[in-house]
Write a protein that holds these residues in place. Structure first.
Motif, PDB file in Angstrom:
ATOM      1  N   THR A   1       0.828  -1.207   0.000  1.00  0.00           N
ATOM      2  CA  THR A   1       0.000   0.000   0.000  1.00  0.00           C
ATOM      3  C   THR A   1       0.860   1.253   0.000  1.00  0.00           C
ATOM      4  OG1 THR A   1      -1.713  -1.214   1.195  1.00  0.00           O
ATOM      5  CG2 THR A   1      -1.888   1.192   1.185  1.00  0.00           C
TER       6      THR A   1
ATOM      7  N   ASP B   1      -7.614  -4.075   0.496  1.00  0.00           N
ATOM      8  CA  ASP B   1      -8.099  -3.945   1.872  1.00  0.00           C
ATOM      9  C   ASP B   1      -9.264  -2.964   1.970  1.00  0.00           C
ATOM     10  OD1 ASP B   1      -6.346  -5.781   2.921  1.00  0.00           O
ATOM     11  OD2 ASP B   1      -4.972  -4.297   3.766  1.00  0.00           O
ATOM     12  N   THR B   2      -9.179  -1.858   1.265  1.00  0.00           N
ATOM     13  CA  THR B   2     -10.253  -0.869   1.315  1.00  0.00           C
ATOM     14  C   THR B   2     -11.541  -1.448   0.752  1.00  0.00           C
ATOM     15  OG1 THR B   2      -8.692   0.954   1.143  1.00  0.00           O
ATOM     16  CG2 THR B   2     -10.974   1.424   0.545  1.00  0.00           C
TER      17      THR B   2
ATOM     18  N   ARG C   1     -12.410  -4.670   0.395  1.00  0.00           N
ATOM     19  CA  ARG C   1     -12.926  -5.804   1.156  1.00  0.00           C
ATOM     20  C   ARG C   1     -13.314  -5.435   2.586  1.00  0.00           C
ATOM     21  NH1 ARG C   1     -11.233  -9.206   4.655  1.00  0.00           N
ATOM     22  NH2 ARG C   1      -9.073  -8.496   4.626  1.00  0.00           N
ATOM     23  N   ARG C   2     -12.426  -4.744   3.291  1.00  0.00           N
ATOM     24  CA  ARG C   2     -12.670  -4.502   4.719  1.00  0.00           C
ATOM     25  C   ARG C   2     -13.479  -3.247   5.007  1.00  0.00           C
ATOM     26  NH1 ARG C   2      -6.750  -5.330   7.000  1.00  0.00           N
ATOM     27  NH2 ARG C   2      -6.975  -3.088   6.905  1.00  0.00           N
ATOM     28  N   GLU C   3     -13.337  -2.211   4.175  1.00  0.00           N
ATOM     29  CA  GLU C   3     -14.027  -0.957   4.471  1.00  0.00           C
ATOM     30  C   GLU C   3     -15.297  -0.775   3.646  1.00  0.00           C
ATOM     31  OE1 GLU C   3     -11.271   2.342   4.479  1.00  0.00           O
ATOM     32  OE2 GLU C   3      -9.703   1.044   5.297  1.00  0.00           O
ATOM     33  N   MET C   4     -15.212  -0.967   2.336  1.00  0.00           N
ATOM     34  CA  MET C   4     -16.394  -0.768   1.503  1.00  0.00           C
ATOM     35  C   MET C   4     -17.432  -1.864   1.722  1.00  0.00           C
ATOM     36  SD  MET C   4     -14.540   0.454  -2.028  1.00  0.00           S
ATOM     37  CE  MET C   4     -16.054   0.794  -2.925  1.00  0.00           C
TER      38      MET C   4
ATOM     39  N   TRP D   1     -16.945  -4.667   4.079  1.00  0.00           N
ATOM     40  CA  TRP D   1     -16.825  -5.311   5.386  1.00  0.00           C
ATOM     41  C   TRP D   1     -17.091  -6.806   5.246  1.00  0.00           C
ATOM     42  CZ3 TRP D   1     -20.163  -5.344  10.302  1.00  0.00           C
ATOM     43  CH2 TRP D   1     -19.364  -5.585  11.413  1.00  0.00           C
TER      44      TRP D   1
ATOM     45  N   VAL E   1      -1.657   0.998  11.621  1.00  0.00           N
ATOM     46  CA  VAL E   1      -2.645  -0.077  11.790  1.00  0.00           C
ATOM     47  C   VAL E   1      -2.120  -1.223  12.655  1.00  0.00           C
ATOM     48  CG1 VAL E   1      -3.838   0.415   9.614  1.00  0.00           C
ATOM     49  CG2 VAL E   1      -1.962  -1.250   9.653  1.00  0.00           C
TER      50      VAL E   1
ATOM     51  N   ASN F   1      -4.504  -2.737  15.023  1.00  0.00           N
ATOM     52  CA  ASN F   1      -5.736  -3.344  14.495  1.00  0.00           C
ATOM     53  C   ASN F   1      -5.647  -4.859  14.410  1.00  0.00           C
ATOM     54  OD1 ASN F   1      -6.378  -0.676  14.192  1.00  0.00           O
ATOM     55  ND2 ASN F   1      -6.626  -0.735  11.994  1.00  0.00           N
TER      56      ASN F   1
END
Length: 172
Positions: free
Chosen positions: A16, A36-37, A39-42, A44, A118, A121
């Motif tokens: 990244t 990651d954005t 899958r995990r943020e947009m 979840w 992170v 996390n």
């Protein structure tokens, strides 16, 4: 002449960070697609077989091809799970794909992870659970980046590889 850069490797490799630097180096309208954005943020969503991230990543890749001179796809992107994404990349970009794989020892990814914001996390146990040794795409040749390749060297190498055969009016 559209270009695709793929940056892959295990968690903590530096994908990244390098992708962000490349996006700024290429300039405006360079699309970055961070796994990651998506899958995990947009979404979840969990990763693995059947992940809903796959069709969205394919749609974003198509958008990047249609609207950007350079598209950067970065993430762990398990070679087996995301094979349809890589097949679509070949269909869209053909030979204009520059793929790189961070082949680092686990200890190096853990050390790099400890320098990031992170780091709280998730930790070593998670990273061990996600770890895949030498998860090469297979259908797209990947340049191997080792722990001896610095951040600056990675950015310069990739930028040089991508721009080597670009005409002056390309817009980069």
């Amino acid at each position: 002449m559209k270009k695709l850069i793929i940056l892959r490797g295990n968690s903590g490799s530096g994908k990244t960070t390098v992708a962000t630097a490349l996006q700024h180096r290429f300039g405006r309208n360079t699309m970055m697609i961070p796994h990651d954005t998506v899958r995990r943020e947009m979404l979840w969503a969990h990763d693995g077989a059947g992940t809903p991230a796959l069709p969205l990543l394919i749609a974003l890749l198509r958008y990047g091809h249609a609207h950007s001179q350079v598209t950067i796809l970065e993430g762990i992107l398990d070679a087996e799970v995301y094979r349809p994404l890589f097949e679509e990349a070949i269909a869209l970009f053909g030979d204009d794909i520059h793929a790189y794989y961070y082949d680092l020892p686990f200890e190096e990814t853990l050390a790099r992870h400890e320098t990031k914001s992170v780091r709280f996390n998730f930790g070593e146990a998670d990273m061990r659970r996600w770890w895949k040794e030498k998860d090469f795409i297979g259908i797209i040749p990947e340049v191997i980046l080792t722990k001896d390749v610095s951040f600056d060297e990675a950015v310069e190498r990739i930028y040089g590889d991508v721009t080597r055969d670009i005409p002056d009016d390309f817009g980069v």
